[in-house]
Write an enzyme that holds these catalytic residues in place. Sequence first.
Site, PDB file in Angstrom:
ATOM      1  N   TYR A 153       0.843  -1.206   0.000  1.00  0.00           N
ATOM      2  CA  TYR A 153       0.000   0.000   0.000  1.00  0.00           C
ATOM      3  C   TYR A 153       0.880   1.259   0.000  1.00  0.00           C
ATOM      4  O   TYR A 153       0.709   2.144  -0.840  1.00  0.00           O
ATOM      5  CB  TYR A 153      -0.901  -0.027   1.243  1.00  0.00           C
ATOM      6  CG  TYR A 153      -1.983   1.032   1.237  1.00  0.00           C
ATOM      7  CD1 TYR A 153      -3.050   0.947   0.348  1.00  0.00           C
ATOM      8  CD2 TYR A 153      -1.954   2.108   2.122  1.00  0.00           C
ATOM      9  CE1 TYR A 153      -4.063   1.900   0.339  1.00  0.00           C
ATOM     10  CE2 TYR A 153      -2.956   3.064   2.123  1.00  0.00           C
ATOM     11  CZ  TYR A 153      -4.006   2.953   1.233  1.00  0.00           C
ATOM     12  OH  TYR A 153      -5.006   3.911   1.227  1.00  0.00           O
TER      13      TYR A 153
HETATM   14  N1  LIG Z   1     -10.256   5.147   4.132  1.00  0.00           N
HETATM   15  C1  LIG Z   1      -9.071   5.666   4.388  1.00  0.00           C
HETATM   16  O1  LIG Z   1      -8.721   5.881   5.543  1.00  0.00           O
HETATM   17  C2  LIG Z   1      -8.160   6.067   3.240  1.00  0.00           C
HETATM   18  C3  LIG Z   1      -7.076   6.905   3.544  1.00  0.00           C
HETATM   19  C4  LIG Z   1      -6.252   7.333   2.511  1.00  0.00           C
HETATM   20  C5  LIG Z   1      -6.488   6.947   1.216  1.00  0.00           C
HETATM   21  N2  LIG Z   1      -7.521   6.122   0.929  1.00  0.00           N
HETATM   22  C6  LIG Z   1      -7.723   5.785  -0.483  1.00  0.00           C
HETATM   23  O2  LIG Z   1      -8.982   6.262  -0.913  1.00  0.00           O
HETATM   24  C7  LIG Z   1      -9.447   5.480  -2.008  1.00  0.00           C
HETATM   25  C8  LIG Z   1     -10.892   5.078  -1.731  1.00  0.00           C
HETATM   26  O3  LIG Z   1     -10.909   4.214  -0.609  1.00  0.00           O
HETATM   27  P1  LIG Z   1     -12.093   4.172   0.476  1.00  0.00           P
HETATM   28  O4  LIG Z   1     -11.488   4.407   1.786  1.00  0.00           O
HETATM   29  O5  LIG Z   1     -13.229   4.987   0.014  1.00  0.00           O
HETATM   30  O6  LIG Z   1     -12.401   2.606   0.452  1.00  0.00           O
HETATM   31  P2  LIG Z   1     -13.628   1.704   0.043  1.00  0.00           P
HETATM   32  O7  LIG Z   1     -14.883   2.231   0.648  1.00  0.00           O
HETATM   33  O8  LIG Z   1     -13.209   0.317   0.328  1.00  0.00           O
HETATM   34  O9  LIG Z   1     -13.712   1.933  -1.538  1.00  0.00           O
HETATM   35  C9  LIG Z   1     -12.766   1.407  -2.407  1.00  0.00           C
HETATM   36  C10 LIG Z   1     -13.361   1.484  -3.806  1.00  0.00           C
HETATM   37  O10 LIG Z   1     -12.394   1.006  -4.736  1.00  0.00           O
HETATM   38  C11 LIG Z   1     -13.032   0.033  -5.572  1.00  0.00           C
HETATM   39  N3  LIG Z   1     -12.036  -0.903  -6.052  1.00  0.00           N
HETATM   40  C12 LIG Z   1     -11.132  -1.617  -5.345  1.00  0.00           C
HETATM   41  N4  LIG Z   1     -10.382  -2.360  -6.153  1.00  0.00           N
HETATM   42  C13 LIG Z   1     -10.823  -2.137  -7.411  1.00  0.00           C
HETATM   43  C14 LIG Z   1     -10.442  -2.609  -8.680  1.00  0.00           C
HETATM   44  N5  LIG Z   1      -9.433  -3.473  -8.832  1.00  0.00           N
HETATM   45  N6  LIG Z   1     -11.118  -2.164  -9.764  1.00  0.00           N
HETATM   46  C15 LIG Z   1     -12.134  -1.274  -9.639  1.00  0.00           C
HETATM   47  N7  LIG Z   1     -12.535  -0.782  -8.451  1.00  0.00           N
HETATM   48  C16 LIG Z   1     -11.890  -1.213  -7.354  1.00  0.00           C
HETATM   49  C17 LIG Z   1     -14.113  -0.587  -4.702  1.00  0.00           C
HETATM   50  O11 LIG Z   1     -15.171  -1.076  -5.517  1.00  0.00           O
HETATM   51  P3  LIG Z   1     -15.568  -2.612  -5.726  1.00  0.00           P
HETATM   52  O12 LIG Z   1     -15.490  -3.285  -4.400  1.00  0.00           O
HETATM   53  O13 LIG Z   1     -16.946  -2.481  -6.305  1.00  0.00           O
HETATM   54  O14 LIG Z   1     -14.585  -3.085  -6.709  1.00  0.00           O
HETATM   55  C18 LIG Z   1     -14.608   0.636  -3.941  1.00  0.00           C
HETATM   56  O15 LIG Z   1     -15.563   1.329  -4.704  1.00  0.00           O
HETATM   57  C19 LIG Z   1      -8.493   4.303  -2.128  1.00  0.00           C
HETATM   58  O16 LIG Z   1      -7.573   4.545  -3.172  1.00  0.00           O
HETATM   59  C20 LIG Z   1      -7.768   4.305  -0.797  1.00  0.00           C
HETATM   60  O17 LIG Z   1      -6.476   3.762  -0.896  1.00  0.00           O
HETATM   61  C21 LIG Z   1      -8.354   5.663   1.918  1.00  0.00           C
END
Ligand SMILES: NC(=O)c1ccc[n+]([C@@H]2O[C@H](COP(=O)([O-])OP(=O)(O)OC[C@H]3O[C@@H](n4cnc5c(N)ncnc54)[C@H](OP(=O)(O)O)[C@@H]3O)[C@@H](O)[C@H]2O)c1
Length: 252
Positions: A153
């Site tokens: 990650y």
């Molecule tokens: N939550 C945090 O604390 C945090 C902090 C910093 C950065 N981020 C980043 O923010 C972004 C969004 O994450 P989130 O926290 O909102 O998490 P989340 O609710 O788990 O959402 C992740 C999204 O990515 C999609 N996804 C995952 N793998 C995929 C693939 N191979 N192809 C297409 N879609 C895919 C999932 O959709 P499906 O399951 O439908 O595929 C889901 O819509 C990510 O890049 C994450 O690394 C998160």
Amino acid sequence: MRLKDKVFIITGATSGMGKAIALLFAQEGANLIVNGRNTKKGNELLTEINSLTESTIFLPGDVGNVAINQQLVNQAIAKFGKLDGIVANAGVLGLGSITEIAIEEWHSTLNTNINSFFYLCKYAIPHIQKSEGVVIANASIAAFRSFPNHPAYCASKAALVALVKQAALDYGPEIRINAICPGPVETPLIWDSAQAFDNPEQAVENAGKSTPLKRLGTPMDVARLALFLASDEAAWMTGSAVTIDGGTMTSC
Ligand SMILES: NC(=O)c1ccc[n+]([C@@H]2O[C@H](COP(=O)([O-])OP(=O)(O)OC[C@H]3O[C@@H](n4cnc5c(N)ncnc54)[C@H](OP(=O)(O)O)[C@@H]3O)[C@@H](O)[C@H]2O)c1
């Protein structure tokens, strides 16, 4: 409306921040092509968005595969005749230390978090150049610091920020390209991330409480930053990695 008649692709829009960004962009008048792998959640999103705009398309698929990225761009051009921007938001964790993580898991995490950005940019940029639009990547504060057992990650998010800066240099002044670097945001992913800690519930609680603002971020906190970066209000911003973390990085 700040994005009236603009056309955006948003990946990973079936949950968390991607979903909030899709709903906010639609509310601000954008036409969208949204993506994720889960068709049921994608259709639920369409139902919610269609109360705002009926022109949204959901294209399911794994962004780690080249073809879906090309299809997302093709759909935008076929349906709307142009592309104003992308929000490359899809991301996964790929937990496990270097000695623990399976080689396949390492590759699939890098495919989702970094190769997908290269693929989508490769097909989208020629169209975004014509509309003088924007590229936004959802990276993480993990680009700048480590977390226990998050090597794939952290490495992929650091690479994502580096690629954003490179692309900003190569494609200015026509395109503005920025990264969002969230801290702990309340989405399903943070609960998956917490599994790498001895006490996951405690880890999530501490992640919020230990920040100067004493809370986790919400998906809408981040969606508002994405809207700002997508709008003309951010006209002098490119190559930035914008931290939005309630102050988490003040003590790193
Ligand atoms: N939550 C945090 O604390 C945090 C902090 C910093 C950065 N981020 C980043 O923010 C972004 C969004 O994450 P989130 O926290 O909102 O998490 P989340 O609710 O788990 O959402 C992740 C999204 O990515 C999609 N996804 C995952 N793998 C995929 C693939 N191979 N192809 C297409 N879609 C895919 C999932 O959709 P499906 O399951 O439908 O595929 C889901 O819509 C990510 O890049 C994450 O690394 C998160």
